[in-house]
Design a protein around this motif. Structure first.
Motif, PDB file in Angstrom:
ATOM      1  N   THR A  88       0.940  -1.265   0.012  1.00  0.00           N
ATOM      2  CA  THR A  88       0.040   0.182  -0.114  1.00  0.00           C
ATOM      3  C   THR A  88       0.848   1.354   0.128  1.00  0.00           C
ATOM      4  O   THR A  88       0.734   2.141  -0.737  1.00  0.00           O
ATOM      5  N   ALA A  89       1.983   1.136   0.849  1.00  0.00           N
ATOM      6  CA  ALA A  89       2.804   2.562   0.901  1.00  0.00           C
ATOM      7  C   ALA A  89       3.692   2.711  -0.297  1.00  0.00           C
ATOM      8  O   ALA A  89       4.439   3.655  -0.340  1.00  0.00           O
ATOM      9  N   GLY A  90       3.360   1.875  -1.245  1.00  0.00           N
ATOM     10  CA  GLY A  90       4.176   1.991  -2.483  1.00  0.00           C
ATOM     11  C   GLY A  90       3.430   2.368  -3.892  1.00  0.00           C
ATOM     12  O   GLY A  90       3.743   2.271  -4.782  1.00  0.00           O
ATOM     13  N   LEU A  91       1.973   2.130  -3.750  1.00  0.00           N
ATOM     14  CA  LEU A  91       1.045   2.358  -4.649  1.00  0.00           C
ATOM     15  C   LEU A  91       0.862   3.581  -5.212  1.00  0.00           C
ATOM     16  O   LEU A  91       0.542   4.655  -4.393  1.00  0.00           O
ATOM     17  N   ALA A 114       4.710  -3.040  -6.209  1.00  0.00           N
ATOM     18  CA  ALA A 114       4.672  -1.699  -5.668  1.00  0.00           C
ATOM     19  C   ALA A 114       5.592  -1.852  -4.472  1.00  0.00           C
ATOM     20  O   ALA A 114       6.360  -0.938  -4.155  1.00  0.00           O
ATOM     21  N   ALA A 115       5.498  -3.096  -3.660  1.00  0.00           N
ATOM     22  CA  ALA A 115       6.247  -3.271  -2.482  1.00  0.00           C
ATOM     23  C   ALA A 115       7.700  -3.509  -2.753  1.00  0.00           C
ATOM     24  O   ALA A 115       8.649  -3.240  -2.047  1.00  0.00           O
ATOM     25  N   SER A 116       8.019  -4.128  -4.165  1.00  0.00           N
ATOM     26  CA  SER A 116       9.301  -4.239  -4.404  1.00  0.00           C
ATOM     27  C   SER A 116       9.889  -3.400  -5.179  1.00  0.00           C
ATOM     28  O   SER A 116      11.144  -3.033  -5.077  1.00  0.00           O
ATOM     29  N   ALA A 117       9.241  -2.575  -6.070  1.00  0.00           N
ATOM     30  CA  ALA A 117      10.050  -1.545  -6.816  1.00  0.00           C
ATOM     31  C   ALA A 117       9.887  -0.018  -6.393  1.00  0.00           C
ATOM     32  O   ALA A 117      10.709   0.747  -6.622  1.00  0.00           O
ATOM     33  N   ASN A 118       8.742   0.041  -5.543  1.00  0.00           N
ATOM     34  CA  ASN A 118       8.654   1.594  -5.090  1.00  0.00           C
ATOM     35  C   ASN A 118       9.051   1.763  -3.595  1.00  0.00           C
ATOM     36  O   ASN A 118       9.525   2.624  -3.078  1.00  0.00           O
TER      37      ASN A 118
END
Length: 533
Positions: free
Chosen positions: A266-269, A423-427
């Motif tokens: 969620t924190a990377g979406l 999102a969790a991996s790239a951002n």
């Protein structure tokens, strides 16, 4: 097969459903057109002029989040898998604590429109903006697959469409309407539609929840027993873990991987992060998240009742035979409870919510390209930036239609979990390193974003989610070698490691710039000047 599908939607009235559907589309389009009249600048189009309060933005964030995955995917997963399906709700909700404590206020103080703004503050602008935009586009497209698939299921049920050609046409129409939302309304129109639709969605879910409980004398234990009694071969297992996960070592690891992706994703979406820029201050950004947590938490309690209610009152066999399979659980429950009228209303509300979500995703993806790539990498003067964003939105809408057709029979919550893994991996590693690690630099950011994105996508392509099992996206082929359906357990640590490795191998270091960013992120000093600039 066609007669089974027809039976699954028996009792619905396509004419009535079409009328309700058209009314909702006309109303939401009217909201979009009215709100879109004030879109004059990039700030108006991208962030609605930062004119929304924390409460309004929190409700809109809920609208971004409570989409097809929540209403269709999670309810369906609970109806079919019981306890294991509810784990999606837990992961989605806990994830907001990460966003609240580590990301929301700091990003609002540091950035302007996108995550690329935050990265470019202390690093080489052109390469990190291009990398950030690439990641945002990838996450948005995966998330769009889920929403388009969910919309196809809803309209199939509304209109009684059961063939592949009809469902594909439905998904194409959804894409076209979504593009109109984005082109006309921008972020302001999308936000108001999200506010209206999420209020209706939570209201409809609450009404259905009390209706289901009323069927069992408001005895939740009796409802659970009903789900067990009508659960078929898995009925006795629905109240404990093991139906979907825990059968063997690989499925246990798959659960851990899924949990990591949901909690950290969620924190990377990008479409959630972009919402923090639609409020005037960091305090309002933090207030937005608090409101979102409350609304989302209440809704997920409703889905627990709706999921087990669908298992008890509709039954897994009827759900499995419906268009979209488990995604049809909630609409079929509405049909069981209130007949065609309730089915039409609930499906139309959920469809309007999906339209708002896909519009938000499309704005985010088009903003990432237009602002980060076109305006700051290719042109560097910002000319025609909003026009480029609108053209990009059309392209992204077309790609979403194609992907939605390919993924239309997948569980929507599962598809969203793949987007969370990206999102969790790239951002997320890049965001956290940028905000909290003084030594972090451009090379580390590029390694983390591109490396995390590449590892995640490769593992997804060669996973059981795509081929090799009956529920895979591509039937009749088996080229999978990665055993986990969700790659988060591997891809997230790898991305953090790549960010660290790239940083320590590079001599680039700007401690003064990090200190400046740290002061701004913690206090907000200078943030408004950066926004006006």
């Amino acid at each position: 097969m066609n007669h089974i599908l027809a039976a699954a939607v028996a009792g619905s009235r396509p004419g009535l459903n079409m009328t309700i559907f058209v009314i909702f589309v006309v109303i939401t389009l009217g909201i979009v057109i009215r709100a879109g009249r004030d879109n004059r600048t990039a700030a108006d189009y991208y962030t609605a002029g930062r004119a929304f309060s924390g409460v309004q933005n929190g409700i809109a964030i809920s609208g971004d989040y409570l989409s097809a995955a929540s209403f269709l995917g999670i309810a369906g997963a609970i109806a079919v898998n019981g306890y294991d399906g509810f784990l999606y709700s837990i992961g989605f909700l806990v994830a907001w604590l990460v966003a609240l404590l580590l990301v929301a206020e700091l990003l609002r103080n540091t950035g302007k429109f996108t995550v690329g703004d935050v990265l470019a503050f202390r690093m080489r602008q052109r390469p990190v903006r291009a990398a950030s935009a690439t990641s945002a586009l990838a996450v948005s497209l995966f998330y769009l697959l889920a929403q388009m698939a969910g919309a196809g299921v809803l309209i199939s049920l509304l209109l009684g469409v059961s063939g592949d050609l009809g469902q594909n046409l439905v998904i194409a129409v959804v894409g076209a309407v979504m593009i109109v939302y984005v082109l006309v309304g921008g972020m302001k129109g999308t936000t108001w539609v999200q506010i209206v639709t999420v209020v209706l969605l939570i209201g409809a879910a609450a009404a259905m929840t009390f209706w289901v409980l009323g069927r069992y004398g408001f005895d939740f234990s009796a409802l659970l027993q009903g789900a067990v009694d009508h659960g078929g071969k898995n009925g006795a297992k629905l109240l404990g873990p093991g139906v979907s996960y825990g059968k063997n070592g690989a499925s246990k690891l798959d659960f851990v991987s899924l949990a990591l992706a949901l909690v950290l994703g969620t924190a990377g979406l990008p479409h959630v992060l972009m919402r923090f820029y639609t409020v005037p201050t960091a305090r309002e950004a933090r207030r937005s998240v608090v409101w979102a947590i409350g609304l989302i938490g209440v809704f997920y309690l409703f889905t627990l009742v709706l999921g087990y209610g669908a298992g008890a009152l509709v039954g897994p066999q009827k759900i499995a035979a419906a268009p979209g399979k488990s995604n049809a659980a909630a609409p079929l429950l509405a049909l069981e409870l209130g007949g065609p009228v309730l089915l039409g209303f609930v499906a139309a509300v959920a469809f309007a919510t999906i339209l708002a979500v896909v519009a938000g995703l499309t704005i985010t993806a088009s903003t990432a390209f237009a602002h980060d790539v076109y305006a700051n990498v290719l042109r560097r003067d910002g000319g025609n930036e909003v026009l480029v964003a609108r053209i990009t939105a059309v392209v992204i809408g077309a790609l979403a239609v194609i992907g939605g057709i390919l993924a239309k029979n997948q569980n929507v919550a599962f598809l969203v979990a793949l987007a969370f893994a990206i999102a969790a991996s790239a951002n997320l590693p890049t965001i956290l390193y940028t905000l909290f690690w003084r030594r972090f630099n451009t090379t580390g950011a590029l390694c983390s974003i591109y490396g995390g994105l590449a590892v995640t996508v490769v593992l997804i392509v060669f996973s059981p989610a795509v081929s090799g099992v009956p529920t895979a996206m591509i039937k009749g082929h088996d080229f999978h070698w990665f055993p986990l359906a969700n790659p988060g357990l591997v891809s997230i640590p790898v991305s953090f490691a790549l960010g660290w490795l790239g940083t320590v191998l590079s001599r680039e270091h700007d401690g003064a710039k990090y200190q400046e960013m740290q002061v701004r992120s913690l206090t907000g000093a200078g943030a408004e000047q950066a926004v006006r600039h």
